[in-house]
Scaffold this motif. Structure first.
Motif, PDB file in Angstrom:
ATOM      1  N   UNK A  84      20.215  38.974  90.942  1.00 28.36           N
ATOM      2  CA  UNK A  84      19.311  37.819  90.832  1.00 28.36           C
ATOM      3  C   UNK A  84      19.445  36.870  92.011  1.00 28.36           C
ATOM      4  N   UNK A  85      20.036  37.343  93.086  1.00 26.71           N
ATOM      5  CA  UNK A  85      20.460  36.428  94.157  1.00 26.71           C
ATOM      6  C   UNK A  85      19.710  36.664  95.458  1.00 26.71           C
TER       7      UNK A  85
ATOM      8  N   UNK B 235      12.567  32.160  86.912  1.00 25.72           N
ATOM      9  CA  UNK B 235      12.788  32.010  88.356  1.00 25.72           C
ATOM     10  C   UNK B 235      13.981  32.873  88.737  1.00 25.72           C
ATOM     11  N   UNK B 236      13.828  33.607  89.844  1.00 27.91           N
ATOM     12  CA  UNK B 236      14.922  34.500  90.235  1.00 27.91           C
ATOM     13  C   UNK B 236      15.113  34.446  91.742  1.00 27.91           C
ATOM     14  N   UNK B 237      16.038  35.317  92.277  1.00 25.14           N
ATOM     15  CA  UNK B 237      16.305  35.325  93.717  1.00 25.14           C
ATOM     16  C   UNK B 237      16.778  33.934  94.115  1.00 25.14           C
TER      17      UNK B 237
ATOM     18  N   UNK C 143      21.933  30.455  91.528  1.00 22.17           N
ATOM     19  CA  UNK C 143      22.008  29.794  90.231  1.00 22.17           C
ATOM     20  C   UNK C 143      23.358  29.092  90.059  1.00 22.17           C
ATOM     21  N   UNK C 144      23.293  27.783  89.841  1.00 21.70           N
ATOM     22  CA  UNK C 144      24.477  26.976  89.538  1.00 21.70           C
ATOM     23  C   UNK C 144      23.960  25.740  88.809  1.00 21.70           C
TER      24      UNK C 144
ATOM     25  N   UNK D 124      13.048  29.561  82.459  1.00 20.74           N
ATOM     26  CA  UNK D 124      14.489  29.759  82.641  1.00 20.74           C
ATOM     27  C   UNK D 124      14.756  30.225  84.069  1.00 20.74           C
ATOM     28  N   UNK D 125      16.005  30.132  84.451  1.00 25.04           N
ATOM     29  CA  UNK D 125      16.454  30.670  85.740  1.00 25.04           C
ATOM     30  C   UNK D 125      17.332  31.877  85.428  1.00 25.04           C
ATOM     31  N   UNK D 126      17.142  32.942  86.180  1.00 20.62           N
ATOM     32  CA  UNK D 126      17.871  34.170  85.850  1.00 20.62           C
ATOM     33  C   UNK D 126      19.308  34.122  86.356  1.00 20.62           C
TER      34      UNK D 126
END
Ligand SMILES: [Zn+2]
Ligand SMILES: [Zn+2]
Length: 532
Positions: A98-99, A415-417, A420-421, A446-448
């Motif tokens: 997811x990054x 939301x992805x890529x 996430x923190x 949401x955020x993945x």
């Protein structure tokens, strides 16, 4: 109208905002019958809402993300978990990566795995769902590090034979190497099918050659050859089954015939079959953008162009049993994703889109700062981040704007890529709420993060966090009875004493310096042949 150069929340100037509005009209002209979001306000540029600069405040070395909005837990390795066996009406979407690059320990690079019901039990393990598989399963992108997550989630290589690439950036396809080479040993006794865009058509400014062969077919051809040593060396193990039912163009509803790139047999686990897609197509003429349409499983996948870094990036829409999901891959704000999400005013169930940090915040995080820096080094680095965002991505404010243009809203937007923190997510929430005041964090947005699972039915979308062992071994393997003899073979015996072709693991090595189990002169034991 006085032009302001002041940066707005989306990181665009007033001039850019006007350009965007003009693009809305352009989108209409190109798209013909498409709904043209933004067209209504093309004449009147509006000021962007300013969220204030919500700088993330956490010490960058101490970033966390608390999954407090996900009370449900999924245990894919536990045969008693009732969620493993998909019901007839269930679609499962799992985030294996997811990054945005560079990859980090908490998040691998992009991959989304989609499965549809009903669950098919392995005949040798008729009551244990952990050996089973979905009726159909699709891997969208396959970036660095994701094979570790696939393994931890007990997703067998045999369930990962259809790979759909959004574009050929390494963070979206570099684990193909692992998936391809270790697939046959891991139970994928069938070819690897790789969908992706054809050549970009971008002219090489330092010609010759005038154009590079930079499409998916070339990727597959070169991947196959680059990994020759690896695949030959393991070819004392079986890599194909008797009776494999080869797909045909008609059977899978493909835009071309499924032909392997190399000399591998068409039923072999080391065969790579590219399905190259015309990235310019978006459904202007009927079915010109169908990548896969399998009447046996009911899964249909179409594609559309997005804007990312170089011509040729695409997004995908998967439809099954009245449910739909979109994965845009990487993209700047553009109208194809918006129109596909509007979906003829029907909306979509799950909309998965990339999201980026504002260039300044991205620079802060990469430089291990918790407030903006200063000086020429800082300015230069922020400019680098800006150029990446401007050519390729949708920062948080732009993503908020995109969502404001999608009506009806997707049942769930992911939301992805994204890095996430807790603090980056808070930052994103602020910007998105300004564009989409009805956003309900954890419910419709949401955020993945890695190993997040969505269970999708017509009545509910349930989010899970997965619990998996960090020190697990391989996903479960069920060895079929009808394996073909491997490429490097010798005569041997089966368990009934019949003379059969068996693998020859010694066929490719030079044994002249080998230390034998028994000393040839004395017959003394050097080491035990049972491995202990
Ligand atoms: Zn990319
Ligand atoms: Zn990417």
């Amino acid at each position: 109208m006085k032009e302001s150069k002041e940066k707005m929340s989306k990181g665009v100037t007033r001039r850019d905002a006007l350009k965007l509005s003009a693009m809305a009209l352009g989108g209409l002209a190109v798209g013909g019958a498409m709904n043209g979001p933004g067209a209504g306000d093309a004449q009147a540029a509006t000021e962007c809402p300013d969220p204030g600069h919500c700088y993330p405040t956490n010490d960058p070395t101490q970033q966390y993300y608390y999954y407090d909005h996900l009370p449900n837990v999924y245990r894919p390795n536990d045969p008693t978990d009732p969620k493993i066996a998909l019901r007839d009406d269930e679609m499962r979407i799992t985030f294996l990566g997811s990054m945005v690059p560079p990859v980090r320990r908490a998040q691998q690079e992009m991959s989304v795995f989609v499965e549809v019901g009903p669950w098919v039990y392995d005949p040798k393990h008729p009551t244990d769902p952990t050996y089973g598989r979905a009726t159909d399963s699709i891997v969208f992108d396959c970036g660095s590090g994701v094979c570790a997550n696939y393994g931890a989630m007990n997703i067998q290589y045999s369930r990962m034979n259809k790979i759909f690439l959004t574009h050929l950036h390494a963070d979206h396809m570099s684990d193909l190497t692992h998936l391809y080479c270790f697939g046959p040993g891991g139970g994928r006794y069938s070819p690897l099918y790789v969908w992706g865009p054809g050549p970009s058509g971008v002219k090489n400014p330092k010609a010759p050659p005038k154009y590079y062969d930079d499409g998916t077919k070339a990727l597959c051809r070169n991947l196959r050859e680059a990994l020759r040593w690896s695949t030959e060396s393991f070819s004392f193990q079986a890599s194909a089954c008797e009776g494999y039912e080869r797909p045909t163009r008609k059977k899978w509803g493909l835009p071309c015939n499924p032909v392997p790139v190399g000399d591998d047999p068409t039923d072999d686990g080391y065969a790579v079959v590219p399905i190259e897609l015309n990235w310019r197509h978006y459904g202007k003429s009927e079915r010109d953008n169908v990548a896969y349409d399998n009447p046996d499983t009911g899964v249909k996948i179409t594609h559309f162009p997005v804007i990312h870094c170089r011509k040729g990036s695409i997004g995908y829409k998967l439809e099954w049993n009245g449910l739909s999901m979109i994965f845009t891959g990487d993209t700047k704000p553009e109208y194809m994703s918006v129109n596909n999400a509007i979906n003829g005013n029907n909306g979509v169930d799950v909309f998965i889109h990339e999201m980026g940090l504002p260039p300044e915040v991205w620079a802060m995080k990469n430089l291990h700062l918790n407030k903006p820096g200063s000086g020429s080094q800082w300015d230069a680095y922020v400019n680098e981040m800006k150029s990446v965002i401007n050519s390729s991505h949708s920062p948080i404010g732009a993503f908020g704007y995109i969502l404001s243009q999608i009506n009806p809203k997707p049942r769930l937007t992911v939301a992805t890529h994204f890095q996430t923190a807790d603090d980056t997510v808070d930052c994103a929430k602020n910007s998105i709420l300004l564009h989409w005041p009805d956003m309900q964090w954890g419910r419709n947005f949401i955020v993945s993060f890695d190993l997040m699972v969505l269970n999708v039915t017509k009545t509910a979308i349930t989010q899970f966090q997965s619990k998996v062992p960090a020190f697990g071994f391989s996903p479960l393997i069920s060895v079929p009875d009808n394996l073909k003899p491997p490429k490097y073979w010798k005569w041997g015996q089966d368990s009934q004493g019949n003379r059969v072709k068996v693998g020859n693991p010694l066929a490719q090595i030079d044994r002249s310096t080998e230390i034998p189990e028994k000393d040839p002169a004395t017959g003394d034991c050097n080491y035990r042949d049972d491995g202990y």
